[in-house]
Write an enzyme that holds these catalytic residues in place. Structure first.
Site, PDB file in Angstrom:
ATOM      1  N   GLY A 187      55.339   1.633  62.976  1.00 29.71           N
ATOM      2  CA  GLY A 187      55.175   0.791  64.161  1.00 29.71           C
ATOM      3  C   GLY A 187      56.493   0.407  64.791  1.00 29.71           C
ATOM      4  N   ALA A 206      49.544  -0.611  63.380  1.00 29.18           N
ATOM      5  CA  ALA A 206      48.137  -1.027  63.346  1.00 29.18           C
ATOM      6  C   ALA A 206      47.520  -0.801  64.718  1.00 29.18           C
ATOM      7  CB  ALA A 206      48.011  -2.507  62.976  1.00 29.18           C
ATOM      8  N   TYR A 227      39.388  -6.497  63.686  1.00 33.88           N
ATOM      9  CA  TYR A 227      40.825  -6.519  63.391  1.00 33.88           C
ATOM     10  C   TYR A 227      41.129  -7.477  62.246  1.00 33.88           C
ATOM     11  CZ  TYR A 227      45.777  -7.680  63.939  1.00 33.88           C
ATOM     12  OH  TYR A 227      47.103  -7.915  63.706  1.00 33.88           O
ATOM     13  N   LEU A 250      49.468   6.761  59.824  1.00 32.41           N
ATOM     14  CA  LEU A 250      48.740   6.059  58.777  1.00 32.41           C
ATOM     15  C   LEU A 250      47.386   6.704  58.483  1.00 32.41           C
ATOM     16  CD1 LEU A 250      49.398   2.270  59.561  1.00 32.41           C
ATOM     17  CD2 LEU A 250      50.464   3.695  57.801  1.00 32.41           C
ATOM     18  N   GLN A 273      56.575  -4.095  69.643  1.00 28.56           N
ATOM     19  CA  GLN A 273      57.405  -5.289  69.812  1.00 28.56           C
ATOM     20  C   GLN A 273      58.151  -5.640  68.525  1.00 28.56           C
ATOM     21  OE1 GLN A 273      56.336  -9.643  71.385  1.00 28.56           O
ATOM     22  NE2 GLN A 273      55.535  -9.319  69.327  1.00 28.56           N
ATOM     23  N   ASP A 274      57.417  -5.843  67.441  1.00 28.52           N
ATOM     24  CA  ASP A 274      58.036  -6.266  66.189  1.00 28.52           C
ATOM     25  C   ASP A 274      58.961  -5.198  65.633  1.00 28.52           C
ATOM     26  OD1 ASP A 274      56.297  -8.321  66.648  1.00 28.52           O
ATOM     27  OD2 ASP A 274      55.277  -8.199  64.713  1.00 28.52           O
ATOM     28  N   LEU A 323      54.292  -2.165  59.853  1.00 26.90           N
ATOM     29  CA  LEU A 323      53.935  -2.923  61.050  1.00 26.90           C
ATOM     30  C   LEU A 323      52.900  -2.201  61.903  1.00 26.90           C
ATOM     31  CD1 LEU A 323      57.523  -4.022  62.205  1.00 26.90           C
ATOM     32  CD2 LEU A 323      56.091  -4.984  60.398  1.00 26.90           C
ATOM     33  N   SER A 328      48.125 -11.149  59.286  1.00 22.38           N
ATOM     34  CA  SER A 328      47.918 -11.806  60.581  1.00 22.38           C
ATOM     35  C   SER A 328      47.166 -13.116  60.435  1.00 22.38           C
ATOM     36  CB  SER A 328      47.130 -10.866  61.508  1.00 22.38           C
ATOM     37  OG  SER A 328      46.682 -11.549  62.662  1.00 22.38           O
ATOM     38  N   GLU A 369      44.956 -13.956  62.328  1.00 16.09           N
ATOM     39  CA  GLU A 369      43.558 -13.664  62.658  1.00 16.09           C
ATOM     40  C   GLU A 369      42.689 -13.564  61.404  1.00 16.09           C
ATOM     41  OE1 GLU A 369      41.815 -13.432  65.470  1.00 16.09           O
ATOM     42  OE2 GLU A 369      43.494 -13.857  66.809  1.00 16.09           O
TER      43      GLU A 369
END
Length: 357
Positions: free
Chosen positions: A27, A106, A176, A83, A31-32, A104, A153, A155
């Site tokens: 990933g 996903a 998610y 992945l 962003q990350d 990271l 996360s 979430e």
């Protein structure tokens, strides 16, 4: 635009013998991943990023730190992998020989996960298991211990009452969130069953100027800048009452790195400890541009989730005590940085449109 040259990457790697640590980031184009790559390069790492094969490039966030391998010394290399493909993961680990792996990657859009539940489960959930198993096999074959960071996360908490910490029971409210819970417990299981140095970072909402434009904060700042310049009339959103704990991504990647420097692996909530609603974010962003958001925002039922998450607020006490970590950028500063960035982007967009006329 970055062009992958895998042969040159390998040649360059073999010609650059050093004692620097090697990190693999899945990933990396997100962003990350881009902020983490910057941080690790600053700390002297050799960084490998896993990217999926695509007919288009999605490397805008890392172009400023990437150099073509034939130009000389380089600390960032890109390699193909996925992945969904265990063989590619095993090949990549054998080639890169990392000291640290940061997972990271996903399918990370919560609303979209309701439309692509099976894909989200496969990549976000099972994909993490594929990577963990590949690392376990690599450790057995190579005799080298690898430290693993799993991006969990907030979430996962879903309907759990705030504030949420490491002991709060998970109650996910999306495909998610469910996939992330699976990945979380697989990480814990590999740590407890096989002695792997594997840690979960339970990151609450972290945003930035590099956030994808279909995520609510960036959607708001992009629209506000365009509305200010007359490029857009309306902004369509869903649940304005949802409260989130929002920080800046550049602060949060530091916490990821700190977890990998600990003698013992563990799981940490990474958050600011403060929560604001979507309407609060609208108020700050539009107010900075001397606009009243109520004049431009309309509610579209499409953007509501099948099951809403009303209130996420993290308790980062453990991370502060054990990692010495705390966020540096406030909610207000985050909104200001994003608004200024996207106003500038809108101004360039307006200039380009005017030039064409």
């Amino acid at each position: 635009m970055i062009k992958l040259d895998l042969a040159n990457n390998l040649t360059h790697k073999n010609s650059n013998k050093s004692n620097m640590k090697t990190a693999l980031i899945t990933g990396i184009t997100g962003q990350d991943g881009s902020y983490l790559a910057e941080l690790l390069i600053e700390k002297g790492y050799r960084v490998y990023g896993m990217v999926r094969r695509s007919s288009t490039f999605a490397t805008e966030r890392i172009e400023h730190i990437y150099r073509e391998p034939h130009l000389g010394e380089n600390q960032l290399f890109l390699e193909y992998g996925d992945l969904a493909d265990s063989s590619s993961l095993r090949h990549l680990l054998s080639k890169v020989q990392p000291d640290e792996v940061y997972n990271l990657a996903a399918q990370s859009h919560v609303r979209v996960s309701f439309d692509q539940a099976e894909y989200t489960a496969d990549i976000t959930g099972i994909g993490s298991l594929r990577l963990l198993e590949s690392i376990r096999d690599y450790e057995k074959q190579s005799g080298k211990a690898v430290r693993v960071y799993q991006a969990s996360s907030s979430e996962m908490f879903g309907a759990a009452a705030p504030p949420q910490n490491e002991k709060t029971a998970f109650h996910p409210r999306s495909p998610y969130g469910c996939a992330k819970v699976f990945a979380y417990w697989q990480t814990v299981n590999h740590r407890e069953s096989y002695g792997m140095h594997a840690s979960n970072g339970i990151l609450f909402n972290h945003e930035s100027e590099r956030r994808g434009e279909n995520f609510v904060t960036r959607k708001i700042t992009r629209a506000a800048g365009r509305i200010k310049l007359g490029l857009q009339d309306k902004l369509y959103l869903g649940n304005l009452d949802a409260k989130r704990d929002w920080g800046h991504a550049c602060d949060y990647v530091e916490a990821m790195w700190l977890m990998m420097q600990q003698d013992e692996p563990d799981d940490y909530v990474i958050a600011t400890g403060e929560a604001y609603s979507v309407s609060d974010f609208l108020e700050v962003v539009f107010g900075q541009l001397d606009l009243a958001w109520q004049d431009y925002v309309e509610i579209d039922p499409y953007y509501f989730r099948a099951a809403e998450v009303d209130f996420l607020q993290g308790d980062p006490s453990k991370a502060k005590k054990k990692l010495g970590w705390s966020p540096k950028i406030s909610f207000q500063e985050l909104a200001r940085l994003m608004t200024e960035h996207d106003l500038d982007l809108a101004q360039r967009e307006a200039h380009a449109a005017g030039f064409k006329k």
